[in-house]
Design a protein around this motif. Structure first.
Motif, PDB file in Angstrom:
ATOM      1  N   GLU A   1      43.014  73.432  51.597  1.00 12.84           N
ATOM      2  CA  GLU A   1      41.946  72.480  51.543  1.00 12.84           C
ATOM      3  C   GLU A   1      41.704  72.087  50.129  1.00 12.84           C
ATOM      4  OE1 GLU A   1      38.271  74.636  53.354  1.00 12.84           O
ATOM      5  OE2 GLU A   1      38.998  73.729  55.134  1.00 12.84           O
ATOM      6  N   ALA A   2      42.132  72.695  48.865  1.00 11.70           N
ATOM      7  CA  ALA A   2      41.902  72.124  47.687  1.00 11.70           C
ATOM      8  C   ALA A   2      42.976  70.787  47.731  1.00 11.70           C
ATOM      9  CB  ALA A   2      42.548  73.049  46.543  1.00 11.70           C
ATOM     10  N   VAL A   3      44.231  70.990  48.329  1.00  9.28           N
ATOM     11  CA  VAL A   3      45.322  69.976  48.370  1.00  9.28           C
ATOM     12  C   VAL A   3      44.479  68.596  49.277  1.00  9.28           C
ATOM     13  CG1 VAL A   3      47.423  69.194  49.332  1.00  9.28           C
ATOM     14  CG2 VAL A   3      47.308  71.442  48.141  1.00  9.28           C
ATOM     15  N   LEU A   4      43.819  68.941  50.352  1.00  5.75           N
ATOM     16  CA  LEU A   4      43.327  68.021  51.054  1.00  5.75           C
ATOM     17  C   LEU A   4      42.154  67.125  50.267  1.00  5.75           C
ATOM     18  CD1 LEU A   4      42.944  69.429  54.617  1.00  5.75           C
ATOM     19  CD2 LEU A   4      44.753  67.744  53.733  1.00  5.75           C
ATOM     20  N   LEU A   5      41.460  67.894  49.485  1.00  3.49           N
ATOM     21  CA  LEU A   5      40.349  67.172  48.648  1.00  3.49           C
ATOM     22  C   LEU A   5      40.906  66.392  47.748  1.00  3.49           C
ATOM     23  CD1 LEU A   5      37.380  66.889  47.771  1.00  3.49           C
ATOM     24  CD2 LEU A   5      37.736  69.223  46.323  1.00  3.49           C
ATOM     25  N   SER A   6      41.986  66.757  47.139  1.00  4.10           N
ATOM     26  CA  SER A   6      42.748  66.010  46.181  1.00  4.10           C
ATOM     27  C   SER A   6      43.368  64.635  46.713  1.00  4.10           C
ATOM     28  CB  SER A   6      43.930  66.911  45.301  1.00  4.10           C
ATOM     29  OG  SER A   6      44.364  66.136  44.293  1.00  4.10           O
ATOM     30  N   PHE A   7      44.069  64.993  47.904  1.00  8.61           N
ATOM     31  CA  PHE A   7      44.609  63.730  48.397  1.00  8.61           C
ATOM     32  C   PHE A   7      43.276  62.632  49.114  1.00  8.61           C
ATOM     33  CE2 PHE A   7      45.723  61.582  52.593  1.00  8.61           C
ATOM     34  CZ  PHE A   7      46.493  60.854  52.039  1.00  8.61           C
ATOM     35  N   VAL A   8      42.400  63.091  49.574  1.00  9.99           N
ATOM     36  CA  VAL A   8      41.175  62.120  49.960  1.00  9.99           C
ATOM     37  C   VAL A   8      40.587  61.644  48.742  1.00  9.99           C
ATOM     38  CG1 VAL A   8      38.991  62.153  51.026  1.00  9.99           C
ATOM     39  CG2 VAL A   8      40.678  63.452  51.940  1.00  9.99           C
ATOM     40  N   SER A   9      40.396  62.271  47.390  1.00  9.97           N
ATOM     41  CA  SER A   9      39.848  61.861  46.266  1.00  9.97           C
ATOM     42  C   SER A   9      40.790  60.801  45.886  1.00  9.97           C
ATOM     43  CB  SER A   9      39.775  63.171  45.171  1.00  9.97           C
ATOM     44  OG  SER A   9      39.098  63.926  45.607  1.00  9.97           O
ATOM     45  N   PHE A  10      42.169  60.958  45.944  1.00 10.50           N
ATOM     46  CA  PHE A  10      42.854  59.752  45.321  1.00 10.50           C
ATOM     47  C   PHE A  10      42.869  58.555  46.354  1.00 10.50           C
ATOM     48  CE2 PHE A  10      46.872  57.571  46.457  1.00 10.50           C
ATOM     49  CZ  PHE A  10      47.346  57.338  45.306  1.00 10.50           C
ATOM     50  N   ARG A  11      42.595  58.591  47.620  1.00  8.74           N
ATOM     51  CA  ARG A  11      42.371  57.542  48.512  1.00  8.74           C
ATOM     52  C   ARG A  11      41.089  56.972  48.174  1.00  8.74           C
ATOM     53  NH1 ARG A  11      45.041  56.875  53.247  1.00  8.74           N
ATOM     54  NH2 ARG A  11      44.122  55.074  53.187  1.00  8.74           N
ATOM     55  N   VAL A  12      40.030  57.716  47.739  1.00 10.31           N
ATOM     56  CA  VAL A  12      38.767  57.040  47.429  1.00 10.31           C
ATOM     57  C   VAL A  12      38.930  56.438  45.934  1.00 10.31           C
ATOM     58  CG1 VAL A  12      36.359  57.693  46.425  1.00 10.31           C
ATOM     59  CG2 VAL A  12      37.340  58.630  48.589  1.00 10.31           C
ATOM     60  N   ALA A  13      39.475  56.984  44.951  1.00  7.12           N
ATOM     61  CA  ALA A  13      39.792  56.362  43.688  1.00  7.12           C
ATOM     62  C   ALA A  13      40.728  55.223  43.953  1.00  7.12           C
ATOM     63  CB  ALA A  13      40.453  57.436  42.566  1.00  7.12           C
ATOM     64  N   SER A  14      41.571  55.285  44.764  1.00  2.00           N
ATOM     65  CA  SER A  14      42.477  54.015  44.872  1.00  2.00           C
ATOM     66  C   SER A  14      41.926  52.507  45.395  1.00  2.00           C
ATOM     67  CB  SER A  14      43.554  54.364  45.935  1.00  2.00           C
ATOM     68  OG  SER A  14      43.042  54.457  47.003  1.00  2.00           O
ATOM     69  N   ARG A  15      40.517  52.924  45.637  1.00  2.59           N
ATOM     70  CA  ARG A  15      39.980  51.402  46.288  1.00  2.59           C
ATOM     71  C   ARG A  15      39.327  50.715  44.893  1.00  2.59           C
ATOM     72  NH1 ARG A  15      36.986  51.209  51.141  1.00  2.59           N
ATOM     73  NH2 ARG A  15      36.556  49.079  50.119  1.00  2.59           N
ATOM     74  N   LEU A  16      39.496  51.619  43.802  1.00  2.00           N
ATOM     75  CA  LEU A  16      38.720  50.886  42.457  1.00  2.00           C
ATOM     76  C   LEU A  16      39.850  51.016  41.447  1.00  2.00           C
ATOM     77  CD1 LEU A  16      35.480  52.714  42.465  1.00  2.00           C
ATOM     78  CD2 LEU A  16      36.059  50.270  43.113  1.00  2.00           C
ATOM     79  N   LEU A  17      40.994  51.883  41.429  1.00  2.00           N
ATOM     80  CA  LEU A  17      41.736  52.184  40.443  1.00  2.00           C
ATOM     81  C   LEU A  17      43.363  51.743  40.745  1.00  2.00           C
ATOM     82  CD1 LEU A  17      40.283  55.324  39.053  1.00  2.00           C
ATOM     83  CD2 LEU A  17      39.633  53.259  38.268  1.00  2.00           C
ATOM     84  N   SER A  18      44.165  51.926  39.785  1.00  2.00           N
ATOM     85  CA  SER A  18      45.407  51.722  39.927  1.00  2.00           C
ATOM     86  C   SER A  18      46.019  53.035  40.590  1.00  2.00           C
ATOM     87  CB  SER A  18      46.173  51.303  38.753  1.00  2.00           C
ATOM     88  OG  SER A  18      45.962  52.173  37.666  1.00  2.00           O
ATOM     89  N   PRO A  19      47.353  53.111  40.977  1.00  2.00           N
ATOM     90  CA  PRO A  19      47.946  54.163  41.458  1.00  2.00           C
ATOM     91  C   PRO A  19      48.099  55.349  40.596  1.00  2.00           C
ATOM     92  CG  PRO A  19      48.930  52.501  42.501  1.00  2.00           C
ATOM     93  CD  PRO A  19      47.931  51.820  41.461  1.00  2.00           C
ATOM     94  N   PRO A  20      48.390  55.045  39.149  1.00  2.00           N
ATOM     95  CA  PRO A  20      48.272  56.326  38.177  1.00  2.00           C
ATOM     96  C   PRO A  20      46.989  56.892  37.846  1.00  2.00           C
ATOM     97  CG  PRO A  20      49.986  54.450  37.574  1.00  2.00           C
ATOM     98  CD  PRO A  20      49.156  53.792  38.920  1.00  2.00           C
ATOM     99  N   LEU A  21      45.741  55.801  37.894  1.00  2.00           N
ATOM    100  CA  LEU A  21      44.853  56.098  37.354  1.00  2.00           C
ATOM    101  C   LEU A  21      44.209  57.016  38.634  1.00  2.00           C
ATOM    102  CD1 LEU A  21      43.333  53.363  35.326  1.00  2.00           C
ATOM    103  CD2 LEU A  21      43.926  55.640  34.451  1.00  2.00           C
ATOM    104  N   SER A  22      44.506  56.587  39.527  1.00  2.00           N
ATOM    105  CA  SER A  22      43.894  57.188  40.882  1.00  2.00           C
ATOM    106  C   SER A  22      44.384  58.825  41.106  1.00  2.00           C
ATOM    107  CB  SER A  22      44.212  56.567  42.281  1.00  2.00           C
ATOM    108  OG  SER A  22      43.715  55.245  42.523  1.00  2.00           O
ATOM    109  N   VAL A  23      45.610  58.944  40.787  1.00  2.00           N
ATOM    110  CA  VAL A  23      46.291  60.273  40.817  1.00  2.00           C
ATOM    111  C   VAL A  23      45.607  61.083  39.674  1.00  2.00           C
ATOM    112  CG1 VAL A  23      48.156  61.569  40.002  1.00  2.00           C
ATOM    113  CG2 VAL A  23      48.652  59.593  41.316  1.00  2.00           C
ATOM    114  N   ILE A  24      45.263  60.666  38.490  1.00  2.00           N
ATOM    115  CA  ILE A  24      44.666  61.447  37.286  1.00  2.00           C
ATOM    116  C   ILE A  24      43.235  61.496  38.006  1.00  2.00           C
ATOM    117  CG2 ILE A  24      43.552  61.090  35.192  1.00  2.00           C
ATOM    118  CD1 ILE A  24      46.168  59.303  34.246  1.00  2.00           C
ATOM    119  N   ALA A  25      42.394  60.603  38.323  1.00  2.00           N
ATOM    120  CA  ALA A  25      41.167  60.946  39.111  1.00  2.00           C
ATOM    121  C   ALA A  25      41.316  62.207  40.114  1.00  2.00           C
ATOM    122  CB  ALA A  25      40.544  59.792  39.769  1.00  2.00           C
ATOM    123  N   ALA A  26      42.259  61.970  40.930  1.00  2.00           N
ATOM    124  CA  ALA A  26      42.329  63.269  42.130  1.00  2.00           C
ATOM    125  C   ALA A  26      42.551  64.429  41.510  1.00  2.00           C
ATOM    126  CB  ALA A  26      43.419  62.867  43.000  1.00  2.00           C
TER     127      ALA A  26
END
Length: 303
Positions: free
Chosen positions: A82-107
């Motif tokens: 479930e922690a992995v799923l949270l991180s993945f969905v957080s990446f999808r949310v962040a990618s609406r606003l940030l570049s892929p590398p920054l989205s990974v850091i955000a997740a």
């Protein structure tokens, strides 16, 4: 985490026992007799708490325990999943606003905050609640962009699953309403579409809470909203939120909001999504400061 003895809180052992009970129920041949099965199970394992909490977490973890024999290790592997799923969905949310590398850091930052790093090591509902809340955010954003009824159906399913994981999921309806009212002049979705989504979610979830409302009420200080609770709850939650998320993350979030409030958008389309992020943050805070309950920061997991 694999050494966790399910005693981090008074609820953890109950969640674990209820999950195992659900896995037994699913293969018991007594699907049409849930009350009889639960009553007999409770006589042997009195930490079962069906009705005190909604069933979605127990259904998912119960299926997990059918795939992997129930144990401390497999229980913690479920939480890790479930922690992995949270991180993945957080990446999808962040990618609406940030570049892929920054989205990974955000997740990564999300799951490494003090709050979620703690809940990645205990058998609790917060990871699932947060993940479903973020999925509902993405779906609601797509609906406001006019991307069809399928996104509306995903919102209804995700929001309903969140509400039927934990009661503070009801805050999502407040968040959705706030987001729509804020953006109504700049979106494609009609009032009827948004209202139908909120009504459908309510109809799916209300029966459970109507039946089990008395089972859930014992943890509340009062069954009715009151002014004094709200005045005490608002500063308490604001202070504790900054502490459990982390002061650095809180500071970055506030700086981002200030820049956006001044109209500093790198991409104009970012504004509507940032408005929804604010609504999804404010909704749980508003809900928890109106509905009397104990001061527990985990009630704000969606935010």
């Amino acid at each position: 985490a694999w050494r966790d003895d399910f005693s981090a809180t008074g609820d953890e052992a109950s969640h674990f026992t209820s999950a195992i009970a659900m896995s037994s129920y699913l293969v018991s041949g007594q699907i049409t007799r849930p009350y009889g099965f639960a009553s007999q199970y409770y006589l042997h394992y009195p930490k079962v708490a069906f009705g005190k909490w909604p069933p979605v977490f127990y259904v998912l973890s119960g299926v997990w325990f059918l795939l992997f024999s129930p144990s401390r290790l497999t229980g913690m592997l479920f939480i890790a999943f479930e922690a992995v799923l949270l991180s993945f969905v957080s990446f999808r949310v962040a990618s609406r606003l940030l570049s892929p590398p920054l989205s990974v850091i955000a997740a990564i930052t999300v799951v490494m905050t003090p709050f979620f790093s703690l809940h990645s090591t205990i058998f609790m509902l917060e990871l699932q609640t947060a993940t479903l809340g973020l999925v509902s955010l993405l779906a609601f954003s797509a609906v406001l962009e006019g991307r069809g009824w399928k996104m509306g159906a995903i919102f209804v399913l995700a929001a309903s699953a969140c509400i039927l994981t934990k009661a503070n999921g009801w805050a999502l309806l407040i968040s959705a309403g706030m987001g729509y009212l804020w953006l109504r002049k700049h979106i494609r979705a009609s009032f009827f579409t948004v209202a139908a989504m909120l009504v459908a979610t309510t109809l799916l979830c209300a029966p459970f809470y109507f039946v089990f409302v008395h089972a859930m009420s014992d943890g509340n200080q009062d069954s009715r909203p009151n002014h004094s609770f709200t005045l005490e709850a608002v500063p308490t939650y604001l202070k504790e939120s900054a502490e459990v998320v982390g002061l650095a993350v809180t500071a970055l979030f506030l700086v981002r909001l200030v820049l956006c409030a001044k109209g500093t958008y790198r991409v104009p389309e970012h504004r509507s999504f940032i408005v929804l992020l604010v609504a999804w943050t404010a909704g749980p805070l508003l809900f928890q400061t109106i509905v009397p309950a104990s001061f527990e920061i985990r009630h704000l997991a969606i935010a």
